[in-house]
Scaffold this active site. Sequence first.
Site, PDB file in Angstrom:
ATOM      1  N   GLN A 193       0.804  -1.217   0.000  1.00  0.00           N
ATOM      2  CA  GLN A 193       0.000   0.000   0.000  1.00  0.00           C
ATOM      3  C   GLN A 193       0.836   1.265   0.000  1.00  0.00           C
ATOM      4  O   GLN A 193       0.289   2.347  -0.141  1.00  0.00           O
ATOM      5  CB  GLN A 193      -0.925   0.007   1.229  1.00  0.00           C
ATOM      6  CG  GLN A 193      -1.949  -1.117   1.194  1.00  0.00           C
ATOM      7  CD  GLN A 193      -2.843  -1.083   2.406  1.00  0.00           C
ATOM      8  OE1 GLN A 193      -2.609  -0.313   3.330  1.00  0.00           O
ATOM      9  NE2 GLN A 193      -3.853  -1.931   2.415  1.00  0.00           N
ATOM     10  N   GLY A 194       2.119   1.176   0.169  1.00  0.00           N
ATOM     11  CA  GLY A 194       2.948   2.360   0.129  1.00  0.00           C
ATOM     12  C   GLY A 194       4.138   2.243   1.047  1.00  0.00           C
ATOM     13  O   GLY A 194       4.347   1.231   1.735  1.00  0.00           O
ATOM     14  N   ALA A 195       4.921   3.323   1.047  1.00  0.00           N
ATOM     15  CA  ALA A 195       6.131   3.369   1.863  1.00  0.00           C
ATOM     16  C   ALA A 195       5.814   3.950   3.231  1.00  0.00           C
ATOM     17  O   ALA A 195       4.849   4.695   3.414  1.00  0.00           O
ATOM     18  CB  ALA A 195       7.197   4.204   1.165  1.00  0.00           C
ATOM     19  N   ASP A 210      -7.163  -8.012   7.117  1.00  0.00           N
ATOM     20  CA  ASP A 210      -5.779  -8.203   6.665  1.00  0.00           C
ATOM     21  C   ASP A 210      -4.867  -8.375   7.874  1.00  0.00           C
ATOM     22  O   ASP A 210      -3.794  -7.769   7.959  1.00  0.00           O
ATOM     23  CB  ASP A 210      -5.336  -7.013   5.819  1.00  0.00           C
ATOM     24  CG  ASP A 210      -4.039  -7.305   5.052  1.00  0.00           C
ATOM     25  OD1 ASP A 210      -3.707  -8.507   4.896  1.00  0.00           O
ATOM     26  OD2 ASP A 210      -3.375  -6.356   4.624  1.00  0.00           O
TER      27      ASP A 210
END
Length: 928
Positions: free
Chosen positions: A146-148, A246
């Site tokens: 989903q991203g850094a 999740d």
Amino acid sequence: MTSTTMVTTLDLVTPTSEEQPGPAPESSDFSTVVLSPDGSELVTQSAPNTPIQHREQANAEFGQKEGSPDPKNMVAATGNASKPSLNSFYADGLGQLRNGLFSCFQPVFGYFGTKTTVEIEKSEDELWEIPFDAISELEWLGSGSQGAVFRGQLENRTVAVKKVNQLKETEIKHLRHLRHQNIIEFLGVCSKSPCYCIVMEYCSKGQLCTVLKSRNTITRELFAQWVKEIADGMHYLHQNKVIHRDLKSPNILISAEDSIKICDFGTSHMQKKMDSTMMSFCGTVSWMAPEMIKKQPCNEKVDVYSFGVVLWEMLTRETPYANIAQMAIIFGVGTNILSLPMPEEAPKGLVLLIKQCLSQKGRNRPSFSHIRQHWEIFKPELFEMTEEEWQLAWDSYREFAKCIQYPSTVTRDHGGPKSAFAMEEEIQRKRHEQLNHIKDIRNMYEMKLKRTNKMYDKLQGCFTELKLKESELAEWEKDLTEREQWHNQNSPKAVAAPRAQLRGYPNEGYDDMSSDEDVQPCRGSPYRCSNTSSSSGVQSSPFSRQSSSRSSAGQQTRRSEGANPPKILRNDAIRHSGSYWETLGGARGSPARDSGFSQDSGMWSAGAGSCTAINGGGQQVCYSQTLYRNGDGRWSDGRIASRRRVSTSVNKSTAVPGQPVFFTRDSPSRVPHGVISCSSPRSSSKLNRSSYPSRNAPHQLEDGCCCAHARAPRAKSIAVPMTSSSRARSPTPYDNDFENAESFVDPESPKNLKNLEKIVNLPESTSYDEALCNSDVTMNPIYTSPITTYSNPCHVELVDEENANDVDLTSSMDSRRSRSDDADVESSEEDEGNGNNILNTSMESEDLRYRIDTSQSTMMSSLERSLEIGATRSDGLSDNEMRVQAVKMSIKTHRRTGSNPQALIHQCIDEYTTSATDDSDDAGAVRI
């Protein structure tokens, strides 16, 4: 093995029989197997669903109200046991009243210092949005699907900044109210482009998977604590109807105090119904529940399955389904042919809990409330081992997980280690994410730099403008100081003189008047309406230029140019109030505007005959004389003969044979000034309109009679035949003898009756030259003398005036009418009754009284002369319509001055212009 375990964990409960009394066995909160009513078979019941939040809260409140019962003091329930308690009934009623009625007064609390809900939410919204500029010292930690993730400083606090790719991923307002020691705390979001990120609590020890692989030793107390904290955190989420979807070891963080923090709610779902719902395919497949893989209806039990995978990962410290392709995991887990093997030496209670959580059906999985209870039961089994035995067993569990062999058809790279190409792809992906983030940060700072430069330019301009204004202000102050000094040095000192005292005046407010010419005499004052300048006690006469103070009988000179003339307005009520001239109105040609008897106006001096009436006070009253356009020296020297028509039998009886009749502009038939009354009815034909001049409508004069106080209709035109005794010269007022004046006063004199019998119709003339040829030879073809007559307006008797100069009266009043109007007259039935007399206009009246004024102009401009030629030579049928229209408009818009007066018919004229194709004079309509 599985069936045996399930049977051992279930409690067999049989219904109590009445024949076999005895204590009823305690029922378990977990899955049970009961006998059917006939006792022939067993009925298996699955584990109950997780209690929803409001039911647990209700149970807790009910326990607080009623108090927890003591098992030792319990008694048998009576018949009224099902009856609700009165205390709880009233408590519930008061609670509803508080939440219902008194909630209406919440907005009023703001006036008394109490914050309302809106203000609180507004402040929370402001705090929730965090500008990206407020975060400093960003340091890259890692990246995921989903991203850094970065570490930064926000208000002297270390925070974690998770950079997401889309704006919608920052919409987590439903999670900001979550406050639990095992749930990551969300501090805010950055929703401004280009950096979309989520700011949350920072956990220094990182992810659980990293800690498990990096740390060689984990105590059993810490292991038991982490399991309990994960269950507590998930139970809190389910109580708040939040489904994580999740849950995995990378989304479980370890704080500096070795506390569990559940994070990464990017795929969380807000549960709105108790029923199972269809959820999207999200999360990591290794921790994903089978019903979610198969896209079946699911509920919060999907998190229980993920929790079982996390327990297996904590026990073995290995990644679940390692080296297996994702599609193989999806197929194997979905079809129940792929599962996680359990170590044989592992604690039996822990293994049982893991297998219950990994059940294929969600209804067979326990809830997190039951998981917490069971963990408290299984934890003593874990503490039966020593710390050394735990460490050895824990290492053996790891070796067992590494030796798990899966079919080569489902493993990546046929069961071998990761290839160099796969590792290189993963490294490139992470590097690409880092570079993208660096690029976004650079763009953001470039935008900030542009804004800073723009602000600097504005400030620089403001400073420059401020310096310029300061210099201008200093120069202005210096100039002002110099002017004040110069003024003080050069200006003389003025001493106020005492006010002059006037003696001999009873009223000091009156001003001294040197002569009568310096005074503005009011209307009706003795300075205007008497032969002398002295005041008298008699009633003042109306003022006109023919009066004794302004005519030859009075003052002989006009007022000096320095004196302001009295203003005469167009309003009849202001111009003619308080005078005898109500019948004359405020039109042009009234005595106050157009008298010709002043010495410098171009008229002869008025004789004694002009003042024939004596008012009640003994003063002579002089009446005005109208100035006509045909006067000697005016801009229209000739007369325009009107078109003639064949006289009918009605007019032939009164006409003199062989004598043509004409109407000239100075005819007394055109402008009668006497007080008349007309009883002719208004015609109903189409010619009954307000076009000038009207032939049938008996127009009403605007001037009212001062004696009878009634409106008199306007007199109609009368055609008078020309006689051979008409004079060729222009008469003067001195030609009027007393006999003529006497005959004028007497309406029944034979001479007046004789002149009235000469009234005939005007024969038709097609041109101006033909009209001149038909006139008498002895008559002056260019000029017809005006006739001066006098009458007292106060005299109400109907008087027939006499031509004092024995001159035939002609008129060309209708000479400007077009042939289109003539055609209308021929088609009118009323014209047939009148003998088709074209001059039988609104000026005809049997009670006609004449008052004709003479005039002579002393000035004629070139413009007037050109207009005169255009008017005399035009018969209304010109082919050049634009030129005719221009002449008409020039005449209408030409302004007359005091030295060039113009007489008008005494009526209010409202002229307007129609289309240019109008040949007739109806384009300039006359409204009375």
